[in-house]
Design an enzyme around this catalytic site. Structure first.
Site, PDB file in Angstrom:
ATOM      1  CB  SER A   1      -0.863  -0.008   1.267  1.00  0.00           C
ATOM      2  OG  SER A   1      -1.415   1.272   1.494  1.00  0.00           O
TER       3      SER A   1
ATOM      4  CE1 TYR B   1      -3.703  -2.015   5.357  1.00  0.00           C
ATOM      5  CE2 TYR B   1      -3.020   0.245   4.916  1.00  0.00           C
ATOM      6  CZ  TYR B   1      -3.507  -0.971   4.466  1.00  0.00           C
ATOM      7  OH  TYR B   1      -3.775  -1.143   3.119  1.00  0.00           O
ATOM      8  CG  ASN B   2       0.295   3.772   8.012  1.00  0.00           C
ATOM      9  OD1 ASN B   2      -0.591   3.385   7.268  1.00  0.00           O
ATOM     10  ND2 ASN B   2       0.248   4.948   8.618  1.00  0.00           N
ATOM     11  CB  ALA B   3       4.116  -0.576  11.219  1.00  0.00           C
ATOM     12  CB  ALA B   4       1.524  -4.468   8.607  1.00  0.00           C
TER      13      ALA B   4
END
Ligand code: NAP
Length: 353
Positions: A184, A197-200
């Site tokens: 993403s 979410y950003n980290a994943a």
């Protein structure tokens, strides 16, 4: 040692940048020629075995249709059997050579091992692994009571990509197959309320970049896709809340998507499959998000300011303290310009399945 580091701090940037100035134009020419070559000789997937995780809705569903149109055999993975069955029927109608739907949870290692083995036992091979299953969350870190929701995100959005890849690799080596990764723009665009979410996504981006180096030419390639906001159940408002429960809510969606135009899933899937068949290392879709990558590198303070202003700071005069992102899409007519009609109507029942 300090003296050596001080010397390197001075010399390496000057030396490195001078070489880059010479290399950059040459690499650009090489990449243009390589792209032209790949446009002419893109892969034919007729009869090839393609496994797609997260194929029961959104981008994964549309990818299944794109592969089907090209005559591939598609293996659909997701947890909702009824949705998988409906997608499977559509795949056959659109030209898939065969379809298999396997209900599985990608956050469970044994499930991932099972669906890879079941695919290879049944079809004898695996040609493309599309890692796509994922969920988003919408809460600030300080709002969670414990780390459970954060772990849930990592289990699906990170481990749910690593497990299938690990079990698929020996088979992909045999077929010189490919891995397609749905990451993403969040891997480098730090939207508030989406820290885990950003980290994943940043983690999977780095994981697959590293894997590409480790594997070299022993497999056909790895395509990492960074999507912006795209029409799907996610942009209908499906998200993990701060209690670790799946919730579907347009209000919350409006807050974290806000005035970002949402792209059509079919167009997104077309761009992804084009990139995968041409063996591009990266696909950015929609492409205009690239400008934020430049801001991230050269003007991060501008990006931080805008993200806080739009997505965090309460809008003056609003009783619900909603940020500007929500206030803007609440203006009559704005959503009909920015969001596809499919995600405008509340469909929580259908989405929860
Ligand atoms: N839509 C966007 O704006 C956007 C932007 C950037 C990146 N992405 C990425 O694109 C991918 C696809 O998302 P989408 O937008 O198409 O959303 P979506 O419509 O919600 O689809 C998510 C898919 O993942 C599956 N899934 C979720 N948890 C799973 C689990 N534990 N095990 C197996 N399958 C699971 C869902 O199936 P079941 O519920 O049936 O299990 C569904 O098929 C995600 O990785 C997402 O991060 C999306």
């Amino acid at each position: 040692m300090d003296l050596l580091q001080a010397f390197l701090n001075l010399v390496v940037p000057v030396f490195g940048l001078s070489i880059l100035l010479v290399l950059w134009p040459l690499l650009t020419i090489r990449s243009i020629i390589a792209r032209l070559f790949r446009v002419i000789f893109d892969e034919n997937v007729r009869g090839k075995i393609v496994l797609i995780t997260g194929a029961s809705s959104g981008i994964g569903e549309q990818l299944a249709y794109q592969y089907s149109k090209r005559g591939a055999v598609v293996v659909l993975i997701g947890r909702r059997e009824n949705r998988l069955r409906a997608v499977a029927e559509q795949c056959i109608k659109r030209g898939a050579m065969d379809v298999r739907a396997i209900s599985a949870d990608v956050s469970k290692e044994n499930d991932c091992k099972r669906f890879i083995e079941e695919t290879v036992n049944h079809y004898g091979r695996l040609d493309h692994l599309v890692n796509n299953a994922g969920i988003v969350h919408s809460f600030l870190l300080e709002e969670v009571a414990d780390s459970r929701p954060l772990n849930q995100i990592m289990d699906i959005d990170f481990w749910g990509y690593v497990y299938p890849t690990y079990y698929a690799l020996p088979h992909l080596r045999r077929t010189h197959g490919k891995i397609i990764v749905s990451a993403s723009v969040a891997s480098w665009l730090p939207f508030p309320r989406m820290s885990a979410y950003n980290a994943a996504n940043a983690a999977i981006f780095n994981f697959f970049d590293t894997l590409r180096i480790e594997l070299g030419s022993s497999i056909g390639g790895i395509t990492i896709v960074t999507e912006g906001w795209v029409e799907s159940e996610m942009t209908m408002g499906k998200h993990l809340n701060r209690h670790g429960e799946i919730e579907v809510g347009e209000n919350q969606r409006d807050i974290h998507v806000g005035p970002m135009p949402v792209a059509y899933a079919e167009e997104c899937a077309k761009a992804i499959i084009r990139g995968a068949l041409r063996n591009y290392k990266y696909v950015r879709v929609p492409y205009w998000y690239t400008v934020f990558l430049l801001y991230r590198i050269f003007a991060p303070e501008v990006l931080d300011f805008l993200l806080a202003l739009f997505y965090l700071v309460p809008t003056p005069g609003r009783k619900d303290a909603a940020p500007l992102s929500k206030a803007l899409v609440d203006i009559p007519g704005v959503k009909s310009i920015l969001y596809p009609s499919t995600i405008r109507a509340q469909r929580s029942k259908q989405v929860k399945g």
